[in-house]
Design a protein around this motif. Structure first.
Motif, PDB file in Angstrom:
ATOM      1  N   ASP A   1       4.166   3.226  -4.564  1.00 44.51           N
ATOM      2  CA  ASP A   1       3.487   4.436  -5.054  1.00 44.51           C
ATOM      3  C   ASP A   1       3.705   5.603  -4.103  1.00 44.51           C
ATOM      4  OD1 ASP A   1       2.387   3.093  -7.315  1.00 44.51           O
ATOM      5  OD2 ASP A   1       0.894   2.182  -5.991  1.00 44.51           O
ATOM      6  N   THR A   2       4.900   5.650  -3.515  1.00 42.79           N
ATOM      7  CA  THR A   2       5.257   6.685  -2.540  1.00 42.79           C
ATOM      8  C   THR A   2       6.550   7.341  -2.996  1.00 42.79           C
ATOM      9  OG1 THR A   2       4.169   5.453  -0.750  1.00 42.79           O
ATOM     10  CG2 THR A   2       5.780   7.127  -0.106  1.00 42.79           C
ATOM     11  N   ALA A   3       6.424   8.453  -3.678  1.00 42.48           N
ATOM     12  CA  ALA A   3       7.576   9.132  -4.292  1.00 42.48           C
ATOM     13  C   ALA A   3       8.165  10.147  -3.329  1.00 42.48           C
ATOM     14  CB  ALA A   3       7.142   9.820  -5.581  1.00 42.48           C
ATOM     15  N   VAL A   4       9.447  10.015  -3.036  1.00 45.34           N
ATOM     16  CA  VAL A   4      10.158  11.022  -2.253  1.00 45.34           C
ATOM     17  C   VAL A   4      10.529  12.160  -3.199  1.00 45.34           C
ATOM     18  CG1 VAL A   4      12.217  11.532  -0.899  1.00 45.34           C
ATOM     19  CG2 VAL A   4      11.013   9.356  -0.574  1.00 45.34           C
ATOM     20  N   THR A   5       9.958  13.312  -2.968  1.00 48.55           N
ATOM     21  CA  THR A   5      10.167  14.451  -3.860  1.00 48.55           C
ATOM     22  C   THR A   5      11.201  15.443  -3.349  1.00 48.55           C
ATOM     23  OG1 THR A   5       8.302  15.599  -2.829  1.00 48.55           O
ATOM     24  CG2 THR A   5       7.832  14.277  -4.794  1.00 48.55           C
TER      25      THR A   5
ATOM     26  N   THR B   1       7.058  13.200   0.759  1.00 49.82           N
ATOM     27  CA  THR B   1       6.540  12.313  -0.274  1.00 49.82           C
ATOM     28  C   THR B   1       5.196  12.826  -0.762  1.00 49.82           C
ATOM     29  OG1 THR B   1       5.131  10.734   0.934  1.00 49.82           O
ATOM     30  CG2 THR B   1       7.511  10.453   1.158  1.00 49.82           C
ATOM     31  N   ASN B   2       4.657  12.155  -1.764  1.00 43.67           N
ATOM     32  CA  ASN B   2       3.348  12.538  -2.292  1.00 43.67           C
ATOM     33  C   ASN B   2       2.203  12.092  -1.400  1.00 43.67           C
ATOM     34  OD1 ASN B   2       4.064   9.895  -2.892  1.00 43.67           O
ATOM     35  ND2 ASN B   2       2.853   9.805  -4.771  1.00 43.67           N
ATOM     36  N   HIS B   3       2.517  11.389  -0.298  1.00 44.51           N
ATOM     37  CA  HIS B   3       1.463  10.918   0.601  1.00 44.51           C
ATOM     38  C   HIS B   3       1.754  11.194   2.062  1.00 44.51           C
ATOM     39  CE1 HIS B   3      -0.656   8.938  -2.621  1.00 44.51           C
ATOM     40  NE2 HIS B   3       0.400   8.214  -2.938  1.00 44.51           N
TER      41      HIS B   3
ATOM     42  N   ARG C   1       0.831  -1.204   0.000  1.00 38.89           N
ATOM     43  CA  ARG C   1       0.000   0.000   0.000  1.00 38.89           C
ATOM     44  C   ARG C   1       0.869   1.259   0.000  1.00 38.89           C
ATOM     45  NH1 ARG C   1       0.627  -1.396   5.306  1.00 38.89           N
ATOM     46  NH2 ARG C   1       0.798   0.308   6.838  1.00 38.89           N
ATOM     47  N   PRO C   2       0.346   2.388  -0.453  1.00 38.43           N
ATOM     48  CA  PRO C   2       1.077   3.652  -0.355  1.00 38.43           C
ATOM     49  C   PRO C   2       1.083   4.157   1.087  1.00 38.43           C
ATOM     50  CG  PRO C   2      -0.659   3.752  -2.025  1.00 38.43           C
ATOM     51  CD  PRO C   2      -0.907   2.542  -1.208  1.00 38.43           C
ATOM     52  N   LEU C   3       2.034   5.008   1.391  1.00 39.07           N
ATOM     53  CA  LEU C   3       2.039   5.724   2.661  1.00 39.07           C
ATOM     54  C   LEU C   3       0.756   6.549   2.762  1.00 39.07           C
ATOM     55  CD1 LEU C   3       3.889   6.518   5.140  1.00 39.07           C
ATOM     56  CD2 LEU C   3       4.555   8.508   3.779  1.00 39.07           C
ATOM     57  N   ASP C   4       0.155   6.613   3.952  1.00 43.49           N
ATOM     58  CA  ASP C   4      -1.081   7.389   4.095  1.00 43.49           C
ATOM     59  C   ASP C   4      -1.067   8.327   5.297  1.00 43.49           C
ATOM     60  OD1 ASP C   4      -1.223   5.566   6.127  1.00 43.49           O
ATOM     61  OD2 ASP C   4      -3.106   4.633   5.477  1.00 43.49           O
TER      62      ASP C   4
ATOM     63  N   ALA D   1      10.574   3.272   0.896  1.00 47.82           N
ATOM     64  CA  ALA D   1       9.625   4.017   0.057  1.00 47.82           C
ATOM     65  C   ALA D   1      10.017   3.863  -1.409  1.00 47.82           C
ATOM     66  CB  ALA D   1       9.610   5.491   0.433  1.00 47.82           C
ATOM     67  N   GLU D   2       9.068   3.396  -2.218  1.00 45.75           N
ATOM     68  CA  GLU D   2       9.299   3.187  -3.651  1.00 45.75           C
ATOM     69  C   GLU D   2       8.301   4.016  -4.452  1.00 45.75           C
ATOM     70  OE1 GLU D   2       9.704   2.399  -7.482  1.00 45.75           O
ATOM     71  OE2 GLU D   2      11.238   1.939  -5.987  1.00 45.75           O
ATOM     72  N   ARG D   3       8.824   4.763  -5.446  1.00 47.73           N
ATOM     73  CA  ARG D   3       7.989   5.637  -6.266  1.00 47.73           C
ATOM     74  C   ARG D   3       6.870   4.882  -6.980  1.00 47.73           C
ATOM     75  NH1 ARG D   3       8.227  10.337  -9.223  1.00 47.73           N
ATOM     76  NH2 ARG D   3      10.203  10.936  -8.259  1.00 47.73           N
ATOM     77  N   GLY D   4       7.179   3.718  -7.522  1.00 46.52           N
ATOM     78  CA  GLY D   4       6.187   2.932  -8.263  1.00 46.52           C
ATOM     79  C   GLY D   4       5.996   1.578  -7.627  1.00 46.52           C
ATOM     80  N   ARG D   5       6.292   0.511  -8.399  1.00 46.75           N
ATOM     81  CA  ARG D   5       6.272  -0.861  -7.887  1.00 46.75           C
ATOM     82  C   ARG D   5       7.698  -1.310  -7.589  1.00 46.75           C
ATOM     83  NH1 ARG D   5       2.378  -4.346  -9.515  1.00 46.75           N
ATOM     84  NH2 ARG D   5       3.365  -5.694  -7.935  1.00 46.75           N
ATOM     85  N   ILE D   6       7.864  -2.145  -6.582  1.00 47.59           N
ATOM     86  CA  ILE D   6       9.203  -2.650  -6.289  1.00 47.59           C
ATOM     87  C   ILE D   6       9.739  -3.423  -7.493  1.00 47.59           C
ATOM     88  CG2 ILE D   6       8.878  -2.724  -3.794  1.00 47.59           C
ATOM     89  CD1 ILE D   6       8.561  -5.813  -4.100  1.00 47.59           C
ATOM     90  N   CYS D   7      11.026  -3.258  -7.740  1.00 44.59           N
ATOM     91  CA  CYS D   7      11.733  -3.928  -8.846  1.00 44.59           C
ATOM     92  C   CYS D   7      11.091  -3.646 -10.195  1.00 44.59           C
ATOM     93  CB  CYS D   7      11.796  -5.443  -8.607  1.00 44.59           C
ATOM     94  SG  CYS D   7      12.701  -5.884  -7.123  1.00 44.59           S
ATOM     95  N   GLY D   8      10.451  -2.481 -10.315  1.00 42.34           N
ATOM     96  CA  GLY D   8       9.752  -2.152 -11.554  1.00 42.34           C
ATOM     97  C   GLY D   8      10.613  -1.487 -12.601  1.00 42.34           C
ATOM     98  N   MET D   9      11.896  -1.237 -12.285  1.00 42.86           N
ATOM     99  CA  MET D   9      12.763  -0.546 -13.235  1.00 42.86           C
ATOM    100  C   MET D   9      13.985  -1.396 -13.578  1.00 42.86           C
ATOM    101  SD  MET D   9      11.056   2.149 -13.902  1.00 42.86           S
ATOM    102  CE  MET D   9      12.287   3.032 -14.828  1.00 42.86           C
ATOM    103  N   THR D  10      15.132  -1.092 -13.009  1.00 39.33           N
ATOM    104  CA  THR D  10      16.380  -1.744 -13.398  1.00 39.33           C
ATOM    105  C   THR D  10      16.390  -3.234 -13.070  1.00 39.33           C
ATOM    106  OG1 THR D  10      17.543   0.344 -13.046  1.00 39.33           O
ATOM    107  CG2 THR D  10      18.889  -1.644 -13.169  1.00 39.33           C
ATOM    108  N   THR D  11      15.900  -3.612 -11.900  1.00 38.21           N
ATOM    109  CA  THR D  11      15.998  -5.016 -11.478  1.00 38.21           C
ATOM    110  C   THR D  11      15.283  -5.954 -12.438  1.00 38.21           C
ATOM    111  OG1 THR D  11      16.170  -4.319  -9.157  1.00 38.21           O
ATOM    112  CG2 THR D  11      15.565  -6.613  -9.581  1.00 38.21           C
TER     113      THR D  11
END
Length: 439
Positions: A185-189, A198-200, A15-18, A51-61
């Motif tokens: 879904d928790t982006a550190v801005t 973050t966005n949440h 879940r996202p941070l709330d 905290a992960e911006r999108g899904r875990i391991c959704g990019m380089t991994t």
């Protein structure tokens, strides 16, 4: 475009941070390095949040070729020349320890783990192979000469490391991440001291680890000068033989080979992000040449952060940022480097001495030839006229006609055709979305 790993793994959701929270350690970034840091801190009873911006391991991994090896090209002769026997040996030992740690962790996990020998081959120079073997023998490592006869072309020789491994990185991370304290879904801005915005909500932490692939805080550490990004391509090919090993060309311009689930994973066509390449078309043509019955089942691309001297940056973000740590610059060897980073950073945040820390210190000298190349590339692209400019540091973006994206030649940020961010260090979408492109 989907990697073979994405098709063969069922990743957990978080879940996202709330709300606003406090923790001892904040890990920013949910790729393999971040998840391994979280896993090790969790096992040691340290209070942490990832905290992960999108899904875990959704990019380089998800886009790696997933080789678990301490053989990172023909590097050890160069490491001895630049850093001496002791530090070169520590680099080798850190990565050998990482290989062994994966072997232990994977014993009870269904992640397609298997031991394989690793080979670095040369098409042009037997002398390079012999020089590397001599360096490894000085380090006490039992590397061997090989003719790499399983390859579909002749080579001048290869260096063979026995007892290396390969696996499915998403099956592995799906298993070890299940019960970790992760927010997706928790982006550190922004970072304000030890508070992450973050966005949440906000996360206050005593210590912070930036495991974001390319570090996104520019005012410390000079990572915009110490790193550039390199893009390469992979296809999964049917109707090809099992090579019973992992292979890569020493020059950086040739091909990478390994097998998985009846497929040959053929990689190559590497180039600095923002430049042109033959991409998948060149790989597919080569596959047909070497294996006439070859049929492409998967195609994907990988992006890697390249350091100035071939060693990752793992440790304090900069000399002036106590309790702020980084893991980056894995130079195409993100699997073992992620494990080494997790071992080092876990010790550092717990106040323990780690014998490998000095080798990987991000504060080591920047005076390497690649520094001038990185600076020149940045100046050229800052002075280039373009409607599309990267929000990271203002460099002119280039249209990537192979992948239909806007790419930054300076630091490797990438954006969808409509301006949505794909890869960092940019920390948001293009402000000027839409528009014309060539290609």
């Amino acid at each position: 475009m989907q990697s073979v790993w994405s098709a063969a793994a069922d990743m957990p959701r978080f879940r996202p941070l709330d709300k606003d929270i406090k923790t001892d350690v904040l890990i920013i970034g949910g790729g393999l390095a971040g998840i391994l840091c979280a896993y090790m801190l969790d096992r040691r009873g340290v209070r942490y949040v990832l905290a992960e911006r999108g899904r875990i391991c959704g990019m380089t991994t998800k886009n790696t070729t997933a080789k678990i090896t301490s053989q990172h090209g023909l590097i050890y002769a160069g490491l001895i020349r630049r850093f001496g026997i002791e530090r070169a040996g520590l680099y080798l030992d850190a990565n050998e320890t990482a290989v062994k740690e994966y072997q232990k962790l994977c014993e009870g996990i269904d992640c397609d783990f298997e031991m394989q020998d690793s080979y670095v081959y040369s098409l042009s120079s037997r002398a390079k192979i012999e020089n590397e073997l001599s360096a490894l023998h000085r380090l006490g490592y039992p590397a061997e000469f090989s003719d790499a006869s399983a390859l579909p072309f002749s080579v001048r020789g290869a260096v063979r490391f026995k007892g290396q491994a390969q696996f499915n990185p998403l099956k592995f991370t799906a298993h070890i991440s299940k019960n970790l304290n992760i927010y997706e879904d928790t982006a550190v801005t922004e970072l304000c001291g030890r508070t992450a915005v973050t966005n949440h909500g906000m996360i206050k932490a005593d210590k912070i680890i930036a495991a974001t692939h390319f570090p996104f805080i520019n005012k410390h550490g000079s990572y915009f000068l110490k790193l550039y990004q390199n893009r390469s391509y992979v296809i999964g090919v049917k109707n090809t033989p099992n090579l019973h090993g992992m292979y890569i060309d020493e020059s950086g311009k040739g091909f990478s080979f390994r097998n998985f689930d009846g497929l040959l994973l053929l990689g190559g066509c590497a180039h600095r992000t923002g430049k042109r390449s033959g991409g998948w078309q060149e790989l597919e043509a080569s596959a047909k040449l070497y294996y006439p019955g070859a049929e492409t089942a998967f195609r994907w691309a990988a992006q890697d952060c390249m350091s100035l001297d071939g060693i990752p940056y793992i440790g304090e973000y900069s000399k002036g940022t106590a309790d702020f740590y980084v893991a980056s610059g894995f130079n195409k060897w993100g699997i073992t480097s992620s494990m080494a980073a997790a071992m080092i950073l876990t010790d550092m945040v717990m106040g323990r001495k780690n014998k490998y820390a000095e080798v990987f210190s991000p504060s080591r000298t920047m005076l390497r030839p690649q520094l001038a190349a990185n600076a020149l590339k940045a100046v050229i692209n800052l002075l280039t006229f373009s409607k599309r400019r990267c929000p990271h540091m203002g460099c002119a973006l280039k249209w990537n006609s192979t992948e239909h994206s806007w790419d930054c030649p300076c630091h490797g940020s990438r954006f969808e055709e409509d301006g949505q961010m794909i890869d960092n260090p940019a920390n948001g979408d293009l402000k000027n979305k839409g528009g014309d492109h060539i290609g």
